[in-house]
Design a protein around this motif. Structure first.
Motif, short mmCIF file in Angstrom:
data_model
loop_
_atom_site.label_atom_id
_atom_site.label_comp_id
_atom_site.label_asym_id
_atom_site.label_seq_id
_atom_site.Cartn_x
_atom_site.Cartn_y
_atom_site.Cartn_z
N LEU A 142 0.82 -1.21 0.00
CA LEU A 142 0.00 0.00 0.00
C LEU A 142 0.85 1.26 0.00
O LEU A 142 0.59 2.19 -0.76
CB LEU A 142 -0.95 -0.01 1.20
CG LEU A 142 -2.05 -1.06 1.16
CD1 LEU A 142 -2.84 -1.05 2.46
CD2 LEU A 142 -2.96 -0.84 -0.02
N VAL A 143 1.88 1.30 0.84
CA VAL A 143 2.73 2.49 0.92
C VAL A 143 3.50 2.69 -0.39
O VAL A 143 3.56 3.78 -0.94
CB VAL A 143 3.69 2.39 2.12
CG1 VAL A 143 4.77 3.45 2.06
CG2 VAL A 143 2.91 2.51 3.42
N GLY A 144 4.08 1.60 -0.90
CA GLY A 144 4.83 1.70 -2.15
C GLY A 144 3.94 2.07 -3.32
O GLY A 144 4.29 2.90 -4.16
N THR A 145 2.76 1.47 -3.37
CA THR A 145 1.83 1.75 -4.47
C THR A 145 1.28 3.16 -4.38
O THR A 145 1.11 3.83 -5.39
CB THR A 145 0.69 0.72 -4.48
OG1 THR A 145 1.26 -0.58 -4.54
CG2 THR A 145 -0.23 0.93 -5.65
N LEU A 146 1.00 3.62 -3.17
CA LEU A 146 0.50 4.98 -3.00
C LEU A 146 1.53 5.99 -3.49
O LEU A 146 1.19 6.93 -4.22
CB LEU A 146 0.17 5.25 -1.53
CG LEU A 146 -0.31 6.66 -1.20
CD1 LEU A 146 -1.64 6.94 -1.88
CD2 LEU A 146 -0.43 6.85 0.30
N GLY A 147 2.80 5.77 -3.15
CA GLY A 147 3.85 6.67 -3.64
C GLY A 147 3.98 6.62 -5.15
O GLY A 147 4.09 7.66 -5.80
N ASN A 148 3.95 5.42 -5.71
CA ASN A 148 4.04 5.30 -7.17
C ASN A 148 2.84 5.92 -7.86
O ASN A 148 2.98 6.61 -8.87
CB ASN A 148 4.15 3.82 -7.58
CG ASN A 148 5.51 3.24 -7.27
OD1 ASN A 148 6.48 3.96 -7.12
ND2 ASN A 148 5.57 1.94 -7.16
N ALA A 149 1.65 5.67 -7.32
CA ALA A 149 0.44 6.19 -7.95
C ALA A 149 0.40 7.71 -7.89
O ALA A 149 0.16 8.37 -8.91
CB ALA A 149 -0.80 5.61 -7.28
N LEU A 150 0.65 8.26 -6.72
CA LEU A 150 0.64 9.72 -6.61
C LEU A 150 1.71 10.34 -7.50
O LEU A 150 1.44 11.32 -8.20
CB LEU A 150 0.84 10.14 -5.16
CG LEU A 150 -0.34 9.94 -4.23
CD1 LEU A 150 0.03 10.33 -2.80
CD2 LEU A 150 -1.54 10.75 -4.69
N GLY A 151 2.90 9.77 -7.47
CA GLY A 151 3.98 10.31 -8.29
C GLY A 151 3.68 10.22 -9.78
O GLY A 151 3.94 11.14 -10.54
N THR A 152 3.11 9.10 -10.20
CA THR A 152 2.80 8.92 -11.62
C THR A 152 1.71 9.85 -12.08
O THR A 152 1.85 10.57 -13.08
CB THR A 152 2.41 7.46 -11.90
OG1 THR A 152 3.48 6.60 -11.48
CG2 THR A 152 2.13 7.24 -13.37
#
Length: 168
Positions: free
Chosen positions: A148-158
């Motif tokens: 969740l933390v890694g995906t949230l960072g990737n999603a927001l960044g993307t």
């Protein structure tokens, strides 16, 4: 086998749907569309009840990590000349500062070093590499938060990165 068939079908259907949608809306990258479809599908109770998704996903994560690792070459950075070296130094300094802050704050406030390492990996490498680290440490309760933390960072960044590109 029933669950595996559904998982493969949903993956292929999501791929073709995202490619078709990118033909209709060419400004939206298909990777954003398929990611959004995957997030939406994961919310459905039918998909949540399919067995084998964890094993299949973990296998594909390890395959992903092997492919990424195979393409990491210093010679590729050197071919970019000055900008490649600048980017390498910038990333190295960012990771160094991240590591120093995490060790200092983690040592002072929270001494679960396995969790600190997994959080660090989710921050630097994303959710996929954090899964592998959580599996290695046999901390199964940290797999979902790492994702969740890694995906949230990737999603927001993307999403925010593409927004900035379209604004500029």
């Amino acid at each position: 086998m029933h669950s595996l068939t559904w998982l493969v079908f949903l993956g292929i259907a999501a791929y073709f749907f995202s490619e078709g949608l990118s033909n209709v809306f060419p400004k939206i990258p298909s990777i954003l569309t398929i990611t959004t479809i995957g997030i939406l599908l994961a919310q459905l109770p039918f998909v949540n009840k399919l067995h084998g998704a964890h094993t299949l996903g973990l296998y594909l994560v390890f395959l992903f990590l092997a492919v990424i690792g195979a393409y990491c070459e210093i010679s590729s950075v050197m071919e970019l000349q000055q900008i490649g070296i600048t980017l390498l130094l910038f990333a190295s300094v960012a990771v160094l500062i991240h590591g120093a802050l995490l060790i200092i704050l983690g040592g002072l406030l929270y001494r679960d070093w396995d969790m600190i390492a997994i959080v660090s990996q989710a921050n630097i490498g994303g959710g996929t590499t954090a899964i592998a680290l959580a599996e290695t440490f046999e901390r199964n309760e940290l797999i979902l938060p790492a994702i969740l933390v890694g995906t949230l960072g990737n999603a927001l960044g993307t999403y925010l990165g593409f927004l900035v590109v379209y604004v500029l």
